[in-house]
Design a protein around this motif. Sequence first.
Motif, PDB file in Angstrom:
ATOM      1  N   GLY A  44      13.696  11.804 -27.148  1.00 34.08           N
ATOM      2  CA  GLY A  44      13.615  10.683 -25.863  1.00 34.08           C
ATOM      3  C   GLY A  44      14.996  10.510 -25.180  1.00 34.08           C
ATOM      4  N   THR A  45      14.948   9.325 -24.452  1.00 33.66           N
ATOM      5  CA  THR A  45      16.284   8.897 -24.007  1.00 33.66           C
ATOM      6  C   THR A  45      16.673   7.644 -24.503  1.00 33.66           C
ATOM      7  OG1 THR A  45      15.515   7.816 -22.011  1.00 33.66           O
ATOM      8  CG2 THR A  45      15.403  10.105 -21.708  1.00 33.66           C
ATOM      9  N   GLU A  46      17.616   7.052 -24.178  1.00 35.77           N
ATOM     10  CA  GLU A  46      18.161   5.897 -24.683  1.00 35.77           C
ATOM     11  C   GLU A  46      17.707   4.846 -23.672  1.00 35.77           C
ATOM     12  OE1 GLU A  46      20.014   4.408 -27.114  1.00 35.77           O
ATOM     13  OE2 GLU A  46      21.287   6.023 -27.661  1.00 35.77           O
ATOM     14  N   GLY A  47      16.698   5.169 -22.702  1.00 37.94           N
ATOM     15  CA  GLY A  47      15.973   4.156 -21.771  1.00 37.94           C
ATOM     16  C   GLY A  47      16.782   3.588 -20.753  1.00 37.94           C
ATOM     17  N   TYR A  48      16.115   2.628 -19.876  1.00 36.61           N
ATOM     18  CA  TYR A  48      16.627   1.949 -19.076  1.00 36.61           C
ATOM     19  C   TYR A  48      17.806   1.233 -19.401  1.00 36.61           C
ATOM     20  CZ  TYR A  48      12.678   3.220 -16.267  1.00 36.61           C
ATOM     21  OH  TYR A  48      11.734   4.145 -15.346  1.00 36.61           O
ATOM     22  N   ASP A  49      17.924   0.505 -20.606  1.00 36.99           N
ATOM     23  CA  ASP A  49      19.167  -0.505 -21.063  1.00 36.99           C
ATOM     24  C   ASP A  49      20.344   0.579 -20.974  1.00 36.99           C
ATOM     25  OD1 ASP A  49      17.626  -2.263 -21.890  1.00 36.99           O
ATOM     26  OD2 ASP A  49      17.585  -1.742 -24.156  1.00 36.99           O
ATOM     27  N   LYS A  50      20.514   1.801 -21.291  1.00 35.65           N
ATOM     28  CA  LYS A  50      21.603   2.557 -20.941  1.00 35.65           C
ATOM     29  C   LYS A  50      21.599   3.591 -19.911  1.00 35.65           C
ATOM     30  CE  LYS A  50      23.451   1.282 -24.755  1.00 35.65           C
ATOM     31  NZ  LYS A  50      23.237   1.756 -26.215  1.00 35.65           N
ATOM     32  N   ALA A  51      20.434   3.861 -19.099  1.00 34.82           N
ATOM     33  CA  ALA A  51      20.369   4.615 -17.909  1.00 34.82           C
ATOM     34  C   ALA A  51      21.441   4.305 -16.759  1.00 34.82           C
ATOM     35  CB  ALA A  51      19.042   4.944 -17.332  1.00 34.82           C
ATOM     36  N   GLU A  52      21.976   5.138 -15.896  1.00 39.26           N
ATOM     37  CA  GLU A  52      23.020   4.614 -14.839  1.00 39.26           C
ATOM     38  C   GLU A  52      21.873   4.534 -13.795  1.00 39.26           C
ATOM     39  OE1 GLU A  52      26.701   6.729 -13.223  1.00 39.26           O
ATOM     40  OE2 GLU A  52      27.220   6.125 -15.401  1.00 39.26           O
ATOM     41  N   VAL A  53      20.884   5.369 -13.554  1.00 39.39           N
ATOM     42  CA  VAL A  53      19.943   5.151 -12.381  1.00 39.39           C
ATOM     43  C   VAL A  53      18.545   5.302 -12.858  1.00 39.39           C
ATOM     44  CG1 VAL A  53      21.471   6.005 -10.575  1.00 39.39           C
ATOM     45  CG2 VAL A  53      20.509   7.640 -12.010  1.00 39.39           C
ATOM     46  N   THR A  54      17.779   5.046 -11.976  1.00 34.96           N
ATOM     47  CA  THR A  54      16.146   5.336 -12.044  1.00 34.96           C
ATOM     48  C   THR A  54      15.759   6.288 -11.066  1.00 34.96           C
ATOM     49  OG1 THR A  54      16.090   3.022 -12.483  1.00 34.96           O
ATOM     50  CG2 THR A  54      14.036   4.063 -11.930  1.00 34.96           C
ATOM     51  N   ALA A  55      15.079   7.344 -11.726  1.00 32.10           N
ATOM     52  CA  ALA A  55      14.514   8.404 -10.963  1.00 32.10           C
ATOM     53  C   ALA A  55      13.363   7.970 -10.552  1.00 32.10           C
ATOM     54  CB  ALA A  55      14.423   9.757 -11.723  1.00 32.10           C
ATOM     55  N   GLY A  56      12.566   8.679  -9.496  1.00 32.47           N
ATOM     56  CA  GLY A  56      11.457   8.116  -8.861  1.00 32.47           C
ATOM     57  C   GLY A  56      11.464   7.045  -8.098  1.00 32.47           C
ATOM     58  N   GLY A  57      10.349   6.113  -7.573  1.00 29.20           N
ATOM     59  CA  GLY A  57      10.667   5.182  -6.774  1.00 29.20           C
ATOM     60  C   GLY A  57       9.618   5.357  -5.528  1.00 29.20           C
ATOM     61  N   VAL A  58       9.861   4.577  -4.605  1.00 27.86           N
ATOM     62  CA  VAL A  58       9.132   4.572  -3.434  1.00 27.86           C
ATOM     63  C   VAL A  58       9.098   6.067  -2.838  1.00 27.86           C
ATOM     64  CG1 VAL A  58       8.912   3.621  -0.834  1.00 27.86           C
ATOM     65  CG2 VAL A  58       9.625   2.087  -2.876  1.00 27.86           C
ATOM     66  N   ASP A  59       7.771   6.402  -2.632  1.00 30.34           N
ATOM     67  CA  ASP A  59       7.552   7.860  -2.374  1.00 30.34           C
ATOM     68  C   ASP A  59       8.008   8.137  -0.984  1.00 30.34           C
ATOM     69  OD1 ASP A  59       6.379  10.354  -1.609  1.00 30.34           O
ATOM     70  OD2 ASP A  59       4.666   9.873  -2.648  1.00 30.34           O
ATOM     71  N   THR A  60       8.666   9.145  -0.860  1.00 27.04           N
ATOM     72  CA  THR A  60       9.449   9.767   0.393  1.00 27.04           C
ATOM     73  C   THR A  60       8.649   9.907   1.558  1.00 27.04           C
ATOM     74  OG1 THR A  60       9.994  11.730  -0.201  1.00 27.04           O
ATOM     75  CG2 THR A  60      11.794  10.229  -0.677  1.00 27.04           C
ATOM     76  N   GLY A 111       0.708  -1.326   0.149  1.00 29.54           N
ATOM     77  CA  GLY A 111      -0.032   0.022   0.143  1.00 29.54           C
ATOM     78  C   GLY A 111       0.947   1.125   0.108  1.00 29.54           C
ATOM     79  N   LEU A 112       2.101   1.213  -0.303  1.00 28.45           N
ATOM     80  CA  LEU A 112       2.989   2.215  -0.326  1.00 28.45           C
ATOM     81  C   LEU A 112       2.845   2.928  -1.851  1.00 28.45           C
ATOM     82  CD1 LEU A 112       4.143   0.926   2.050  1.00 28.45           C
ATOM     83  CD2 LEU A 112       6.191   1.925   1.479  1.00 28.45           C
ATOM     84  N   LYS A 113       2.967   4.406  -1.804  1.00 27.38           N
ATOM     85  CA  LYS A 113       2.859   4.984  -3.097  1.00 27.38           C
ATOM     86  C   LYS A 113       4.138   5.003  -3.799  1.00 27.38           C
ATOM     87  CE  LYS A 113      -0.832   8.383  -2.308  1.00 27.38           C
ATOM     88  NZ  LYS A 113      -0.864   8.604  -0.772  1.00 27.38           N
ATOM     89  N   ILE A 114       4.065   5.081  -5.240  1.00 29.57           N
ATOM     90  CA  ILE A 114       5.412   5.065  -5.954  1.00 29.57           C
ATOM     91  C   ILE A 114       5.487   6.428  -6.810  1.00 29.57           C
ATOM     92  CG2 ILE A 114       6.628   4.005  -7.879  1.00 29.57           C
ATOM     93  CD1 ILE A 114       6.604   2.242  -5.208  1.00 29.57           C
ATOM     94  N   VAL A 115       6.589   7.372  -6.694  1.00 32.54           N
ATOM     95  CA  VAL A 115       6.562   8.308  -7.581  1.00 32.54           C
ATOM     96  C   VAL A 115       7.057   7.769  -8.891  1.00 32.54           C
ATOM     97  CG1 VAL A 115       7.885  10.477  -8.156  1.00 32.54           C
ATOM     98  CG2 VAL A 115       7.456   9.724  -5.838  1.00 32.54           C
ATOM     99  N   PRO A 116       6.370   8.018 -10.010  1.00 36.59           N
ATOM    100  CA  PRO A 116       6.407   7.605 -11.359  1.00 36.59           C
ATOM    101  C   PRO A 116       8.074   7.283 -11.695  1.00 36.59           C
ATOM    102  CG  PRO A 116       4.830   8.994 -11.489  1.00 36.59           C
ATOM    103  CD  PRO A 116       5.195   9.084 -10.230  1.00 36.59           C
ATOM    104  N   THR A 117       8.567   6.196 -12.061  1.00 40.06           N
ATOM    105  CA  THR A 117       9.776   6.370 -12.678  1.00 40.06           C
ATOM    106  C   THR A 117      10.348   6.745 -13.890  1.00 40.06           C
ATOM    107  OG1 THR A 117       9.501   3.813 -13.046  1.00 40.06           O
ATOM    108  CG2 THR A 117      10.248   4.013 -10.913  1.00 40.06           C
TER     109      THR A 117
END
Length: 386
Positions: free
Chosen positions: A322-338, A180-186
């Motif tokens: 656009g971007t090269e996507g997750y294949d080439k991304a060093e990190v993921t922004a967003g995630g479990v809402d602080t 039930g935790l919210k996620i900030v879109p990644t």
Amino acid sequence: MTTYDVIILGAGAAGLLCAAEAAKRGRRALLLERSDKIGKKILISGGGRCNFTNLHCQPKNFLSQNPHFAKSALARYTPADFIALVEKHRIAYHEKTLGQLFCDDSASQIVAMLESECRSAGVKIIVNAHIREVRRDTSFLIRCDSVEYRAPVLVVATGGLSIPKMGATRFGYDLAEQFGLKIVPTRPALVPLLFNATDRKRYSDLAGISADVIARADENSFREKMLFTHRGLSGPAILQASSYWREGESIQIDLAPGRDATQPIRQAGTRNAAVAEKALHAFLPKRLAERWLQQHPPKSWTNASLDAFERELHSWQIHPAGTEGYDKAEVTAGGVDTNELSSKTMESRKVPGLFFIGEVVDVTGQLGGFNFQWAWSSAVAAARSL
Ligand SMILES: Cc1cc2nc3c(=O)[nH]c(=O)nc-3n(C[C@H](O)[C@H](O)[C@H](O)COP(=O)(O)OP(=O)(O)OC[C@H]3O[C@@H](n4cnc5c(N)ncnc54)[C@H](O)[C@@H]3O)c2cc1C
């Protein structure tokens, strides 16, 4: 059924340090890793030398919906604390640039260090652990293929979505949602940007050429190298800007940072394309200088035209497709809402005993060792509260 004080999911940067610190505090800790090896991302980080922290780490080096969230953890486990650990293990390191610390030899030394901290504190590490189910009744139950583990505390350190071929999955986000935790879109961050069709025709043959620029996105600017690729732009300046870029927005690039680029043209006896090219070539690679003049020539050689030419050099507007996507991304922004977590302990406000640390949380570092520092700081914040 095997019972522990704490079960940690994911033996990456955050999970390994959290497990070691928890075990040092006398907790019976189990670390479950899905892949066949621990610390895989650490091994490939920093070009194989792991940029493990940054001397100038500040909360402003992180993106999050709540820019204050990271402050507490970062203040309580600092770059100096991690450096002390590195020095205790006699790992030689150096500052490359801008406070970025790298191993002299190999990133594998950081993995070996974390594994040794875990082993000497008595952490049980299991690789190839395929988690089938996570449940909570009186405590957390983790069901792997044929074994069940129980603990009153569950720490999720399963990382983000970048580099799926190394096993990155949505697991951590799905688990957060299950409880039930919210996620900030990644979204992919620290990622190369793609040219739109027009710019691709104009510039993709410059692949391999780099220049010192200032790249700006959403009021954040980065002075570093930019690299042309076959599909778009990369290099540290662009990777940094990419984290702040949103679909449909532009990136501004200053190709002549701090320079009065047209001064030599104005001072020349004759103003013409050859003089302009020489002036640009003083600070840009020759092929880029030529291409810029082909694509953005001054309308005429009057002072007013040169003013406009100068302005454009300092503010090249790129509209990435656009971007090269997750294949080439060093990190993921967003995630479990602080908002769901305590900034002191990383524990869920709704589900006591459930913790999220590292990249799975909506805290993303800039390029330069900040992502590992967040992994270390958030891991220790959680471990100290166990
Ligand atoms: C190419 C590259 C280079 C990088 N270089 C740097 C650098 O030099 N400096 C820097 O600061 N940052 C760097 N980063 C970013 C950095 O690697 C991450 O931010 C950091 O590793 C995040 O730590 P973490 O522990 O949260 O996640 P990870 O290190 O990704 O660890 C997550 C772990 O969880 C495991 N896992 C996933 N799902 C499950 C599951 N269902 N069950 C059990 N285990 C699971 C994964 O296999 C993995 O071992 C780089 C990233 C990449 C891709």
